[in-house]
Design a protein around this motif. Sequence first.
Motif, mmCIF file in Angstrom:
data_model
loop_
_atom_site.group_PDB
_atom_site.id
_atom_site.type_symbol
_atom_site.label_atom_id
_atom_site.label_comp_id
_atom_site.label_asym_id
_atom_site.label_seq_id
_atom_site.Cartn_x
_atom_site.Cartn_y
_atom_site.Cartn_z
ATOM 1 N N UNK A 1 10.849 21.242 63.260
ATOM 2 C CA UNK A 1 10.116 20.670 64.396
ATOM 3 C C UNK A 1 10.256 19.144 64.400
ATOM 4 N N UNK A 2 10.117 18.546 65.590
ATOM 5 C CA UNK A 2 10.140 17.084 65.719
ATOM 6 C C UNK A 2 8.831 16.513 65.185
ATOM 7 N N UNK A 3 8.943 15.523 64.314
ATOM 8 C CA UNK A 3 7.754 14.977 63.668
ATOM 9 C C UNK A 3 7.409 13.564 64.142
ATOM 10 N N UNK A 4 8.376 12.837 64.690
ATOM 11 C CA UNK A 4 8.092 11.521 65.258
ATOM 12 C C UNK A 4 9.192 11.181 66.254
ATOM 13 N N UNK A 5 8.937 10.142 67.042
ATOM 14 C CA UNK A 5 9.938 9.697 67.995
ATOM 15 C C UNK A 5 9.998 8.176 68.004
ATOM 16 N N UNK A 6 11.171 7.662 68.293
ATOM 17 C CA UNK A 6 11.400 6.218 68.417
ATOM 18 C C UNK A 6 11.853 5.953 69.852
ATOM 19 N N UNK A 7 11.174 5.048 70.537
ATOM 20 C CA UNK A 7 11.497 4.752 71.932
ATOM 21 C C UNK A 7 11.851 3.285 72.084
ATOM 22 N N UNK A 8 12.753 2.990 72.993
ATOM 23 C CA UNK A 8 13.075 1.604 73.331
ATOM 24 C C UNK A 8 13.019 1.444 74.841
ATOM 25 N N UNK A 9 12.442 0.340 75.245
ATOM 26 C CA UNK A 9 12.246 0.053 76.662
ATOM 27 C C UNK A 9 13.123 -1.117 77.065
ATOM 28 N N UNK A 10 13.915 -0.909 78.097
ATOM 29 C CA UNK A 10 14.828 -1.940 78.595
ATOM 30 C C UNK A 10 14.709 -2.015 80.112
ATOM 31 N N UNK B 1 13.483 15.179 63.689
ATOM 32 C CA UNK B 1 12.977 16.157 62.736
ATOM 33 C C UNK B 1 13.639 15.889 61.384
ATOM 34 N N UNK B 2 13.219 16.618 60.385
ATOM 35 C CA UNK B 2 13.837 16.448 59.063
ATOM 36 C C UNK B 2 15.318 16.789 59.132
ATOM 37 N N UNK B 3 15.651 17.875 59.815
ATOM 38 C CA UNK B 3 17.047 18.278 59.944
ATOM 39 C C UNK B 3 17.867 17.241 60.711
ATOM 40 N N UNK B 4 17.322 16.729 61.817
ATOM 41 C CA UNK B 4 18.084 15.780 62.628
ATOM 42 C C UNK B 4 18.289 14.452 61.901
ATOM 43 N N UNK B 5 17.310 14.042 61.103
ATOM 44 C CA UNK B 5 17.483 12.817 60.309
ATOM 45 C C UNK B 5 18.652 12.986 59.349
ATOM 46 N N UNK B 6 18.669 14.114 58.642
ATOM 47 C CA UNK B 6 19.749 14.355 57.696
ATOM 48 C C UNK B 6 21.113 14.436 58.356
ATOM 49 N N UNK B 7 21.163 15.045 59.540
ATOM 50 C CA UNK B 7 22.444 15.183 60.236
ATOM 51 C C UNK B 7 22.994 13.834 60.689
ATOM 52 N N UNK B 8 22.110 12.900 61.064
ATOM 53 C CA UNK B 8 22.548 11.618 61.603
ATOM 54 C C UNK B 8 22.845 10.566 60.540
ATOM 55 N N UNK B 9 22.521 10.852 59.291
ATOM 56 C CA UNK B 9 22.754 9.853 58.233
ATOM 57 C C UNK B 9 24.239 9.544 58.105
ATOM 58 N N UNK B 10 25.072 10.572 58.118
ATOM 59 C CA UNK B 10 26.503 10.368 57.889
ATOM 60 C C UNK B 10 27.161 9.571 59.009
ATOM 61 N N UNK B 11 26.588 9.575 60.212
ATOM 62 C CA UNK B 11 27.195 8.883 61.351
ATOM 63 C C UNK B 11 26.758 7.437 61.485
ATOM 64 N N UNK C 1 6.939 12.735 53.399
ATOM 65 C CA UNK C 1 5.845 12.764 54.375
ATOM 66 C C UNK C 1 5.118 11.433 54.419
ATOM 67 N N UNK C 2 4.818 10.876 53.266
ATOM 68 C CA UNK C 2 4.170 9.560 53.232
ATOM 69 C C UNK C 2 5.106 8.470 53.743
ATOM 70 N N UNK C 3 6.397 8.602 53.460
ATOM 71 C CA UNK C 3 7.363 7.604 53.914
ATOM 72 C C UNK C 3 7.465 7.563 55.435
ATOM 73 N N UNK C 4 7.276 8.701 56.084
ATOM 74 C CA UNK C 4 7.307 8.736 57.547
ATOM 75 C C UNK C 4 6.210 7.846 58.129
ATOM 76 N N UNK C 5 5.036 7.896 57.544
ATOM 77 C CA UNK C 5 3.925 7.064 58.033
ATOM 78 C C UNK C 5 4.265 5.590 57.881
ATOM 79 N N UNK D 1 4.248 17.765 65.682
ATOM 80 C CA UNK D 1 4.950 18.462 64.607
ATOM 81 C C UNK D 1 4.700 17.860 63.240
ATOM 82 N N UNK D 2 4.278 16.596 63.210
ATOM 83 C CA UNK D 2 3.985 15.962 61.926
ATOM 84 C C UNK D 2 2.808 16.645 61.243
ATOM 85 N N UNK D 3 1.873 17.191 62.027
ATOM 86 C CA UNK D 3 0.743 17.928 61.443
ATOM 87 C C UNK D 3 1.235 19.164 60.705
ATOM 88 N N UNK D 4 2.256 19.820 61.249
ATOM 89 C CA UNK D 4 2.832 20.986 60.569
ATOM 90 C C UNK D 4 3.460 20.566 59.249
#
Length: 332
Positions: free
Chosen positions: A170-179, A189-199, A265-269, A300-303
């Motif tokens: 599940x998605x646990x946080x989001x980052x937004x930018x306004x332009x 999510x945890x999975x998406x963070x891991x997938x994007x590290x290599x790129x 989990x603590x690092x996310x905060x 999702x962060x609550x989960x």
Amino acid sequence: AWIVPIKKVEKRERFIEIVDALDKWSFVDIFVLTIIMVAFNSTIELNNNVALEVLIIPKWGFHAFVGANMMSLMGTQAILYHHRQVQYHGESMIEISEEIQQQEQTLHVGEEDQQQEQTLQLKVAEGGQHQEQTPHDQKVTLASQTKTSVPLTVFLLISCFVLHFVACAVDIYEVSNTRKGVTVAVPYSVFSIGEKIASTGASDDSELGMRWIQFMFFLFTVALPPWNTILFAILFMFPMAPARMEKAFFLSEITFSWAAVEVFTLSVIFSILQIPKFGNGLVDNGCTQCYQVDSRLLSGFAILCVSTALNVSVNIWLFFRAHNGVFAVHAA
């Protein structure tokens, strides 16, 4: 924990166990940098034909810090292993040595005496493991030995296993930018963070380092927590002899020490608090409306928090029950 004299060896063991459990928390900085590194792998359009490409590339100092933390974990576990060898197995060696000394005083020249002396020396070479067959040598389940409820244990372990993968998906946080009034939000999510590290690498030279970080991230946050759950299930449910049970317990303890989902989990905060400060400082042109970065936690962060709390609580509960059951033979 290892050098300072302590009157009771039990207190020293507990002290080392606490140090071993706290070692993983040194990975907080590593997770925070990894989260920020993934969040700011982007291109910022500033003006016509002008863009800012943001990349955070860890250098060898970062990898050395990761290696130092891993060596600290391995060192603590080596100390704990040798301490238990002395605490729970050293007494039998002393008794055998005293027995040899008594026998040497009464030995006479002869074939029977020589054979008896060789037998005693063989017991020393085997590390005091040569003992007569006792009921303790029989294979038993740790659940029956510690009178742990099997249905409750199975339910908790399955809940930990399933909920962990749900929390990773599940998605646990989001980052937004306004332009210029347009906001783009990217959930993670945890999975998406891991997938994007290599790129996130800028060149082929940094790809190996990124792959290493990606491997460690998936290992600590995704793979080891459920593997620890499986090991505890095997430890409690499968019949084992005391020696094999002790090895399985130590392996489960090592896995719990390396599984760091609670650290993540603590690092996310911490990361959510730092991302806006870091992002808004990238473009300092006196126009807060031109480019603005924000971040927030999702439901999702609550989960993830519930999964982490359940995982840690069940593991600690099973650890103490397993410790009492595995070393009850030596205590007796």
